[in-house]
Design a protein around this motif. Sequence first.
Motif, short mmCIF file in Angstrom:
data_model
loop_
_atom_site.label_atom_id
_atom_site.label_comp_id
_atom_site.label_asym_id
_atom_site.label_seq_id
_atom_site.Cartn_x
_atom_site.Cartn_y
_atom_site.Cartn_z
N ASP A 1 0.86 -1.19 0.00
CA ASP A 1 0.00 0.00 0.00
C ASP A 1 0.89 1.23 0.00
O ASP A 1 1.89 1.28 0.73
N HIS A 2 0.52 2.23 -0.81
CA HIS A 2 1.37 3.38 -1.03
C HIS A 2 0.52 4.65 -0.92
O HIS A 2 -0.37 4.87 -1.75
N HIS B 1 0.80 8.15 -1.43
CA HIS B 1 1.56 9.28 -1.97
C HIS B 1 0.67 10.51 -2.11
O HIS B 1 -0.55 10.41 -2.27
N ALA C 1 -0.51 11.09 -7.70
CA ALA C 1 -0.45 9.80 -8.41
C ALA C 1 0.69 9.77 -9.42
O ALA C 1 0.75 8.85 -10.24
N THR D 1 3.92 9.11 -11.48
CA THR D 1 4.92 8.06 -11.62
C THR D 1 6.01 8.56 -12.55
O THR D 1 5.76 9.38 -13.45
N LEU E 1 7.33 4.36 -7.17
CA LEU E 1 6.13 3.62 -7.58
C LEU E 1 6.44 2.68 -8.74
O LEU E 1 5.92 1.56 -8.79
N LEU F 1 -2.61 1.96 -4.43
CA LEU F 1 -2.14 3.35 -4.45
C LEU F 1 -3.23 4.26 -3.91
O LEU F 1 -4.33 4.32 -4.46
N PRO G 1 -3.45 7.97 -3.37
CA PRO G 1 -2.91 9.33 -3.49
C PRO G 1 -3.95 10.39 -3.12
O PRO G 1 -5.14 10.10 -2.97
N VAL H 1 -2.81 -3.28 -9.94
CA VAL H 1 -2.72 -2.00 -9.25
C VAL H 1 -4.13 -1.57 -8.91
O VAL H 1 -4.95 -1.33 -9.81
N LEU I 1 -6.34 1.27 -7.56
CA LEU I 1 -6.19 2.73 -7.50
C LEU I 1 -7.38 3.34 -6.78
O LEU I 1 -8.53 3.09 -7.12
#
Length: 475
Positions: free
Chosen positions: A251-252, A254, A257, A259, A291, A307, A309, A356, A358
């Motif tokens: 899990d990220h 940021h 979004a 990259t 990422l 992700l 964001p 992924v 999102l």
Amino acid sequence: MPTSNRPDLLLPAEPGQRALARELYALVERLPIISPHGHVDPALLAEDQPFGDPAQLLIVPDHYLTRMLLSQGVAPGELGVPSRDGSPVETDGRRIWRRFAEHWHLFRGTPSRLWLEQTFTEVFAVDTRLSPQTADEMYDALAARLAEPDFRPRALFERFNIEVLATTESPLDDLGRHAKLAADGWGGPGGRVVTTFRPDNVVDLEFEDWSANVDRLGEITGEDTGTYAGYLAALRSRREAFIAAGATSSDHGHRTARTLDLGADAAALFDRARRGRAEPGDTEAFGAHMLLEFARMSLDDGLVMQLHPGAVRNHNRWLYARHGRDVGGDVPQVTEYVHALTPLLDAYGNDPRLRVVLYTLDEDTFTRELAPLAGGYAALLLGAPWWFLDSPEVLRRFRETVTETAGFYNTAGFVDDTRAFCSIPVRHDVARRVDAGFLARLVAEHRLPMDEAAETIVDLAYRLPKRVFKFGASA
């Protein structure tokens, strides 16, 4: 967990659609819960100790609640939120509960009120309406429940019918709680409680103590994190440890979004940051590059990549200075996806081995960006509305705006994203009811046969998140 006191909660008001929605909801109301993303402390289940008082369980850790009262001038310390600057906070649970009850009217029409009321009635069988006059009565009733063995964490886990619960830990976590769960037959690969790899504190250059965290990462793994190559090796090593502890996803979180593939420049940027000489723009550039690195790692080790964001962390600087992170001081921002994700999607977007998931805090992007992207790339799936968007209204709008372009099967199922353990069944129940209403409308408008709607709602509630997040042999 069914809603016994309000059986038609959130179902359509139109009688014909309501009847259809009742049939559809009946198919999923007792299905097991798949909870693939959240922030429940694994110590809760590993230690299985009785909960504290009602305020410590339901109010103090819930930043949805404390931030609303802060907006009306009630300081978090008055609600027992721990301070980081040494300032005193209220510790008397009954006084905290009374203060909260005095401001209960602030939550009219909010999902927080819906979740809490359902938690009171469905989890604790307390039907009294909260008010300043009933505060003590409710506090005593809830405290009495919490003293019973049936209300300890593992007993509630069983009653909630949770099949899988994913917690979220950093690479610096020793995963000791998960080891305890595995020893008790609850954790490990294929377990009922699994971890999730969340590397933000060693990726975000502006994270408090980032460089010290990277040093600690090297100590844990035996890798030389003074170099970029050693840093990547250390991250791979921790991912392996998380997978051994049952993790199926990373899990990220940021800020954007974005990259980016920095190529050989990544090592130079990393070196600048480690020497305390990061330049403007380095934080976002490094996170964007990482990422892509994590996507490459996912192709190797199979972790689903989430992700999240769009959050401006610690926007309320006074709140952060006094009480720290994750106490209600974050706000969403406009988030762009089409161009931001292009480097990642150019490299790996058509590779079905990569998943992924999102998420967004920017509802305006549902139709314009997210649904077309998910509908056009094999690697991309849409996560459920989360955080500021996990309300019945946005859950409905999500289905209305996303389905026509992405369909149902480019979405990943519901996530509760909660720290409030006792709200898990309530939040999943809300999502199931909203989906029942949406599908009922499609049936009533002759856009979907009832048998297909029935299959779809079971997929959305159970089969889809189980498959997407690789819980089970068929994933």
